[in-house]
Structures are given as C-alpha cells and as structure tokens.
Design an enzyme around this catalytic site. Sequence first.
Site, short mmCIF file in Angstrom:
data_model
loop_
_atom_site.label_atom_id
_atom_site.label_comp_id
_atom_site.label_asym_id
_atom_site.label_seq_id
_atom_site.Cartn_x
_atom_site.Cartn_y
_atom_site.Cartn_z
CG LEU A 174 -1.65 1.30 1.54
CD1 LEU A 174 -2.59 1.69 0.40
CD2 LEU A 174 -2.42 1.18 2.85
CE1 TYR A 175 0.85 3.01 4.89
CE2 TYR A 175 2.43 1.42 5.75
CZ TYR A 175 1.28 2.17 5.91
OH TYR A 175 0.56 2.08 7.06
NE ARG A 176 8.88 0.84 -0.69
CZ ARG A 176 9.80 1.61 -0.17
NH1 ARG A 176 9.60 2.92 -0.05
NH2 ARG A 176 10.94 1.10 0.28
#
Length: 234
Positions: free
Chosen positions: A166-168
Amino acid sequence: MGTVTVVPASAGSGDVTLLDLDPQQMRARLTEALAVYVDAMGYPPGTDLHRAPMWSEHILRPGWRAVGALQGDHIVGIAYCYRGDHGQWWHRQVRDGMRRAGWSPDRAELVLADYVELTELHVSPGVQGAGIGGRLLEALLAGRSEQRVLLSTPEVHAEDNRAWRLYRRAGFTDVLRRFRFAGDSRPFAVLGRELPLDTSPSDHPRPASRASSSRPPMPAPCTPGLTCSSVSST
C-alpha cells in the site's frame, strides 16, 4: 459524523462506509478500534489495555484526525494521524536516527519541519485485500495543510505484506531503514512522501511531480561530501 465514501463490497462481505470520527466518537468506540489494531497486528490479548491511554492522549494533539471503516455498525478499519512536533517522542527518535544514518542536521530538520504523522492504519484481517486500507489513507490525508506525511512500519522480508505494498503504491519512499526505536527490539522503516496524495497513486512508487507547487520535494538524505545512508527510492 460525516460520511466520506463507500467501499464496494468484496465477495462475501457487505459495503464498507468510511466515516470521519470526531474526538467524542473516537473515545466512545476506542475499545472496538483497538480490537481491530490488535487483530490486524497479531498482538496478544491485553495489548489493547496498554495502548488505550496512548491513543486517548493522541486525540488531544493538534491536527488529530481519525477515519473509521464500518461494515454495518462494526468498525473493521481504523486510521488516525496528527501534526508532528519537535516535542513529541516519535519526532525526537526519528530526528536522532536520521542524523545517525547520515542525514545532515539541516536536511533532517527540513523533512521534520512540517509534517503529519500517520500514526495508525489497520484493517481487520477478514476484510483485508478489498482496498479499504487505500481508501482510509486517502480519506485521512485529504486536505491536510502539512508539506509531507511520515510514518513508521515494521520491516518485513522483501517488503512482502499488504501494508508495504500500500505505502509503495501511494508513493512513500525511504527516510530510515532498519531503525530501532528505544524500548523496541524490532527493526522499523520510516517512510514519507509529499502532500497532497495523488488521487490515483502510481504503481511505480515515486513522489509525484508537481512543477506548479510551491512545496519542496522530500530532500535526499545527504549532499555530496557527507556520509550517506543506504536510502532507496524504489
């Protein structure tokens, strides 16, 4: 309590509504929100009792905001953030870690000068994989006035879990890797990116280009002639 959006149902589950939670509503549903946190993180029973005072104190911090994901009337996802400040323990830990990793004091202070800390974002395991985490992230950070968002997340092998993916996808890049907070033996990564978030995050996790924006990009960890840490931009 304002409705933000509705996440379409995945197979075998009902629609999930994202709601802004004001301080009073968060306090009223704190036990339920902490149960999601414990379940999502795989922590032992009783962890919620230790975390409840901290979550309650965070509600009082400037810039605090929370968004809940509800399936029916049950919380299945929770996220909250607040404005970072030099007097906060997390800020001091990250600042000192950045300096030890090779960031110059000036550049470390630039990153930490104006940010929102994404403190918690958790989705119940039974509804993970339906895009709820991404919607929580977008809703929580919409309209923030800070220049960037920072967070810390446990290191995992090959960044192979839903949180990391998600963060990437959302464009977060490395600030610190394999960092250990005082009192915790686990290695963490500190990640960040500029705000606002893209409405449709790229599959290639790079900070978005904003030639018309007056906000500076996330600084690199060091300048030529200084010791650099192994910071990735992937």
